[in-house]
Write a protein that holds these residues in place. Structure first.
Motif, PDB file in Angstrom:
ATOM      1  N   GLU A  62      39.525 -15.986 -21.042  1.00  0.00           N
ATOM      2  CA  GLU A  62      39.829 -15.935 -22.383  1.00  0.00           C
ATOM      3  C   GLU A  62      38.738 -15.732 -23.245  1.00  0.00           C
ATOM      4  OE1 GLU A  62      42.255 -19.411 -22.838  1.00  0.00           O
ATOM      5  OE2 GLU A  62      43.980 -18.658 -22.075  1.00  0.00           O
ATOM      6  N   GLY A  63      37.394 -16.517 -22.961  1.00  0.00           N
ATOM      7  CA  GLY A  63      36.309 -16.269 -23.550  1.00  0.00           C
ATOM      8  C   GLY A  63      35.706 -14.883 -23.367  1.00  0.00           C
ATOM      9  N   HIS A  64      35.887 -14.420 -22.121  1.00  0.00           N
ATOM     10  CA  HIS A  64      35.140 -13.199 -21.818  1.00  0.00           C
ATOM     11  C   HIS A  64      35.643 -12.068 -22.669  1.00  0.00           C
ATOM     12  CE1 HIS A  64      34.778  -9.427 -19.403  1.00  0.00           C
ATOM     13  NE2 HIS A  64      33.571  -9.732 -19.299  1.00  0.00           N
ATOM     14  N   ALA A  65      37.283 -12.178 -22.831  1.00  0.00           N
ATOM     15  CA  ALA A  65      38.129 -11.288 -23.477  1.00  0.00           C
ATOM     16  C   ALA A  65      37.608 -11.195 -24.751  1.00  0.00           C
ATOM     17  CB  ALA A  65      39.418 -11.143 -23.302  1.00  0.00           C
ATOM     18  N   GLU A  66      37.558 -12.341 -25.440  1.00  0.00           N
ATOM     19  CA  GLU A  66      36.996 -12.258 -26.769  1.00  0.00           C
ATOM     20  C   GLU A  66      35.651 -11.689 -26.911  1.00  0.00           C
ATOM     21  OE1 GLU A  66      37.834 -14.320 -30.735  1.00  0.00           O
ATOM     22  OE2 GLU A  66      38.971 -14.208 -29.012  1.00  0.00           O
ATOM     23  N   TRP A  67      34.507 -12.273 -26.068  1.00  0.00           N
ATOM     24  CA  TRP A  67      33.361 -11.775 -26.269  1.00  0.00           C
ATOM     25  C   TRP A  67      33.622 -10.109 -26.189  1.00  0.00           C
ATOM     26  CZ3 TRP A  67      30.095  -9.340 -22.386  1.00  0.00           C
ATOM     27  CH2 TRP A  67      28.954  -9.124 -22.769  1.00  0.00           C
ATOM     28  N   ARG A  85      37.755 -12.309 -38.846  1.00  0.00           N
ATOM     29  CA  ARG A  85      38.156 -13.570 -39.753  1.00  0.00           C
ATOM     30  C   ARG A  85      39.496 -13.967 -39.577  1.00  0.00           C
ATOM     31  NH1 ARG A  85      35.744 -11.417 -43.208  1.00  0.00           N
ATOM     32  NH2 ARG A  85      37.452  -9.999 -44.260  1.00  0.00           N
ATOM     33  N   THR A  86      40.600 -13.053 -39.576  1.00  0.00           N
ATOM     34  CA  THR A  86      41.992 -13.476 -39.559  1.00  0.00           C
ATOM     35  C   THR A  86      42.300 -14.374 -38.172  1.00  0.00           C
ATOM     36  OG1 THR A  86      42.810 -11.457 -40.770  1.00  0.00           O
ATOM     37  CG2 THR A  86      44.322 -12.581 -39.582  1.00  0.00           C
ATOM     38  N   ILE A  87      41.727 -13.841 -36.954  1.00  0.00           N
ATOM     39  CA  ILE A  87      42.058 -14.731 -35.918  1.00  0.00           C
ATOM     40  C   ILE A  87      41.474 -15.946 -36.024  1.00  0.00           C
ATOM     41  CG2 ILE A  87      41.149 -14.704 -33.526  1.00  0.00           C
ATOM     42  CD1 ILE A  87      41.656 -11.757 -33.272  1.00  0.00           C
ATOM     43  N   ASP A  88      40.099 -16.045 -36.672  1.00  0.00           N
ATOM     44  CA  ASP A  88      39.491 -17.390 -36.621  1.00  0.00           C
ATOM     45  C   ASP A  88      40.143 -18.264 -37.557  1.00  0.00           C
ATOM     46  OD1 ASP A  88      37.655 -16.676 -34.795  1.00  0.00           O
ATOM     47  OD2 ASP A  88      36.009 -15.928 -36.301  1.00  0.00           O
ATOM     48  N   GLU A  89      40.696 -17.755 -38.715  1.00  0.00           N
ATOM     49  CA  GLU A  89      41.528 -18.692 -39.570  1.00  0.00           C
ATOM     50  C   GLU A  89      42.737 -18.960 -38.933  1.00  0.00           C
ATOM     51  OE1 GLU A  89      42.321 -16.019 -43.191  1.00  0.00           O
ATOM     52  OE2 GLU A  89      39.948 -16.262 -43.833  1.00  0.00           O
ATOM     53  N   ARG A  90      43.428 -18.355 -38.226  1.00  0.00           N
ATOM     54  CA  ARG A  90      44.735 -18.663 -37.518  1.00  0.00           C
ATOM     55  C   ARG A  90      44.393 -19.743 -36.556  1.00  0.00           C
ATOM     56  NH1 ARG A  90      48.262 -13.066 -37.112  1.00  0.00           N
ATOM     57  NH2 ARG A  90      48.379 -12.835 -39.413  1.00  0.00           N
ATOM     58  N   ARG A  91      43.154 -19.766 -35.954  1.00  0.00           N
ATOM     59  CA  ARG A  91      43.112 -20.763 -34.941  1.00  0.00           C
ATOM     60  C   ARG A  91      42.637 -22.259 -35.550  1.00  0.00           C
ATOM     61  NH1 ARG A  91      39.471 -17.033 -31.159  1.00  0.00           N
ATOM     62  NH2 ARG A  91      41.390 -15.865 -30.235  1.00  0.00           N
ATOM     63  N   GLN A  92      42.388 -22.052 -36.879  1.00  0.00           N
ATOM     64  CA  GLN A  92      42.057 -23.574 -37.635  1.00  0.00           C
ATOM     65  C   GLN A  92      43.061 -24.118 -38.329  1.00  0.00           C
ATOM     66  OE1 GLN A  92      38.854 -24.700 -37.645  1.00  0.00           O
ATOM     67  NE2 GLN A  92      38.590 -22.911 -36.217  1.00  0.00           N
ATOM     68  N   SER A 114      37.261 -20.341 -28.107  1.00  0.00           N
ATOM     69  CA  SER A 114      35.888 -20.519 -28.711  1.00  0.00           C
ATOM     70  C   SER A 114      34.782 -21.021 -27.748  1.00  0.00           C
ATOM     71  CB  SER A 114      36.093 -21.501 -29.968  1.00  0.00           C
ATOM     72  OG  SER A 114      36.497 -22.608 -29.731  1.00  0.00           O
ATOM     73  N   LEU A 115      35.291 -22.068 -26.905  1.00  0.00           N
ATOM     74  CA  LEU A 115      34.469 -22.559 -26.044  1.00  0.00           C
ATOM     75  C   LEU A 115      33.924 -21.246 -25.088  1.00  0.00           C
ATOM     76  CD1 LEU A 115      32.883 -24.640 -24.709  1.00  0.00           C
ATOM     77  CD2 LEU A 115      35.038 -25.115 -23.290  1.00  0.00           C
ATOM     78  N   GLY A 116      35.159 -20.696 -24.196  1.00  0.00           N
ATOM     79  CA  GLY A 116      34.566 -19.595 -23.808  1.00  0.00           C
ATOM     80  C   GLY A 116      33.831 -18.393 -24.480  1.00  0.00           C
ATOM     81  N   LEU A 117      34.220 -18.174 -25.525  1.00  0.00           N
ATOM     82  CA  LEU A 117      33.434 -17.051 -26.474  1.00  0.00           C
ATOM     83  C   LEU A 117      32.048 -17.764 -26.453  1.00  0.00           C
ATOM     84  CD1 LEU A 117      32.924 -14.607 -28.173  1.00  0.00           C
ATOM     85  CD2 LEU A 117      33.889 -16.107 -30.060  1.00  0.00           C
ATOM     86  N   HIS A 118      31.721 -18.871 -26.693  1.00  0.00           N
ATOM     87  CA  HIS A 118      30.279 -19.464 -26.985  1.00  0.00           C
ATOM     88  C   HIS A 118      29.528 -19.249 -25.735  1.00  0.00           C
ATOM     89  CE1 HIS A 118      27.152 -22.201 -26.930  1.00  0.00           C
ATOM     90  NE2 HIS A 118      26.692 -21.735 -28.159  1.00  0.00           N
ATOM     91  N   PHE A 119      30.512 -19.521 -24.512  1.00  0.00           N
ATOM     92  CA  PHE A 119      29.667 -19.548 -22.985  1.00  0.00           C
ATOM     93  C   PHE A 119      29.141 -17.989 -22.795  1.00  0.00           C
ATOM     94  CE2 PHE A 119      29.780 -18.289 -18.678  1.00  0.00           C
ATOM     95  CZ  PHE A 119      29.000 -19.282 -18.256  1.00  0.00           C
ATOM     96  N   PHE A 120      29.890 -17.157 -23.344  1.00  0.00           N
ATOM     97  CA  PHE A 120      29.615 -15.512 -22.982  1.00  0.00           C
ATOM     98  C   PHE A 120      28.412 -15.359 -23.843  1.00  0.00           C
ATOM     99  CE2 PHE A 120      33.025 -15.789 -20.261  1.00  0.00           C
ATOM    100  CZ  PHE A 120      32.558 -14.976 -19.242  1.00  0.00           C
ATOM    101  N   GLU A 121      28.553 -15.712 -25.056  1.00  0.00           N
ATOM    102  CA  GLU A 121      27.556 -15.531 -26.392  1.00  0.00           C
ATOM    103  C   GLU A 121      25.926 -15.847 -25.792  1.00  0.00           C
ATOM    104  OE1 GLU A 121      29.843 -15.273 -30.484  1.00  0.00           O
ATOM    105  OE2 GLU A 121      29.216 -17.060 -29.696  1.00  0.00           O
ATOM    106  N   ALA A 122      26.214 -17.111 -25.375  1.00  0.00           N
ATOM    107  CA  ALA A 122      24.869 -17.888 -24.807  1.00  0.00           C
ATOM    108  C   ALA A 122      24.343 -17.127 -23.734  1.00  0.00           C
ATOM    109  CB  ALA A 122      25.119 -19.372 -24.507  1.00  0.00           C
ATOM    110  N   ILE A 123      25.013 -16.966 -22.617  1.00  0.00           N
ATOM    111  CA  ILE A 123      24.691 -16.266 -21.557  1.00  0.00           C
ATOM    112  C   ILE A 123      24.141 -14.726 -21.647  1.00  0.00           C
ATOM    113  CG2 ILE A 123      25.717 -17.773 -20.054  1.00  0.00           C
ATOM    114  CD1 ILE A 123      27.633 -15.464 -19.085  1.00  0.00           C
ATOM    115  N   ALA A 124      24.772 -14.151 -22.502  1.00  0.00           N
ATOM    116  CA  ALA A 124      24.474 -12.698 -22.820  1.00  0.00           C
ATOM    117  C   ALA A 124      23.413 -12.821 -23.490  1.00  0.00           C
ATOM    118  CB  ALA A 124      25.386 -12.191 -23.327  1.00  0.00           C
TER     119      ALA A 124
END
Length: 170
Positions: A62-67, A85-92, A114-124
């Motif tokens: 899921e994080g990879h797809a988001e990234w 922004r809409t996706i992030d708001e709906r998750r809150q 969000s955890l998966g996304l951050h992982f991919f952002e960090a390693i990329a």
């Protein structure tokens, strides 16, 4: 993932009486301020490690797809900022929606993205080819601990930096 799911389903037979006993024991151990994830509540103890491993793999997917979605050029998706922004708001979730999310496990699903996304952002950020290395072999998949601390994965995979920040929850 298929092997984990097979293991999960073949080992998941439990009598209704034993299941209720386990559920009531878990409920007695909770404080009033703790949130309850229904899927964890009903999962027998012997299957929790299998479920945790499957959740880790799903978080990676899921994080990879988001990234990947966030890598698409704004020329291709002109309203990408609004879309994100809409996706992030709906998750809150707040109020009653937050309670429902916690009871149904949706809150866990939101944190997976969000955890998966951050992982991919960090390693990329460390190495543009690092996201591909995740899927190059089963050994490339991060552990649950590496998801929350991408630097561990970077070091294990032999990347040249030790400066990846621990994951933040969005």
């Amino acid at each position: 993932l298929l092997a984990l799911m097979t293991q999960l389903f073949t080992a998941s037979t439990i009598s209704p009486i034993d299941l209720l006993g386990e559920v009531f024991a878990r409920l007695r151990g909770l404080s009033s301020s703790q949130s309850v994830d229904v899927t964890t509540l009903f999962l027998p103890e012997r299957l929790r490690s299998v479920a945790r491993e499957a959740t880790t793999i799903m978080t990676v997917a899921e994080g990879h797809a988001e990234w990947v979605m966030r890598q698409v050029s704004r020329e291709i998706i002109p309203h990408r900022d609004e879309f994100e922004r809409t996706i992030d708001e709906r998750r809150q979730a707040t109020g009653v929606a937050k309670i429902v999310a916690q009871l149904t496990g949706i809150a866990s699903k939101r944190s997976q993205y969000s955890l998966g996304l951050h992982f991919f952002e960090a390693i990329a950020a460390e190495d543009g080819d690092a996201p591909r290395r995740v899927f190059a072999s089963p050994d490339g998949l991060p552990t649950a601990n590496e998801l929350t601390d991408p630097g561990r994965w970077v070091r294990r995979m032999g990347c040249n930096s030790n400066s990846v920040a621990p994951a933040r929850r969005r």
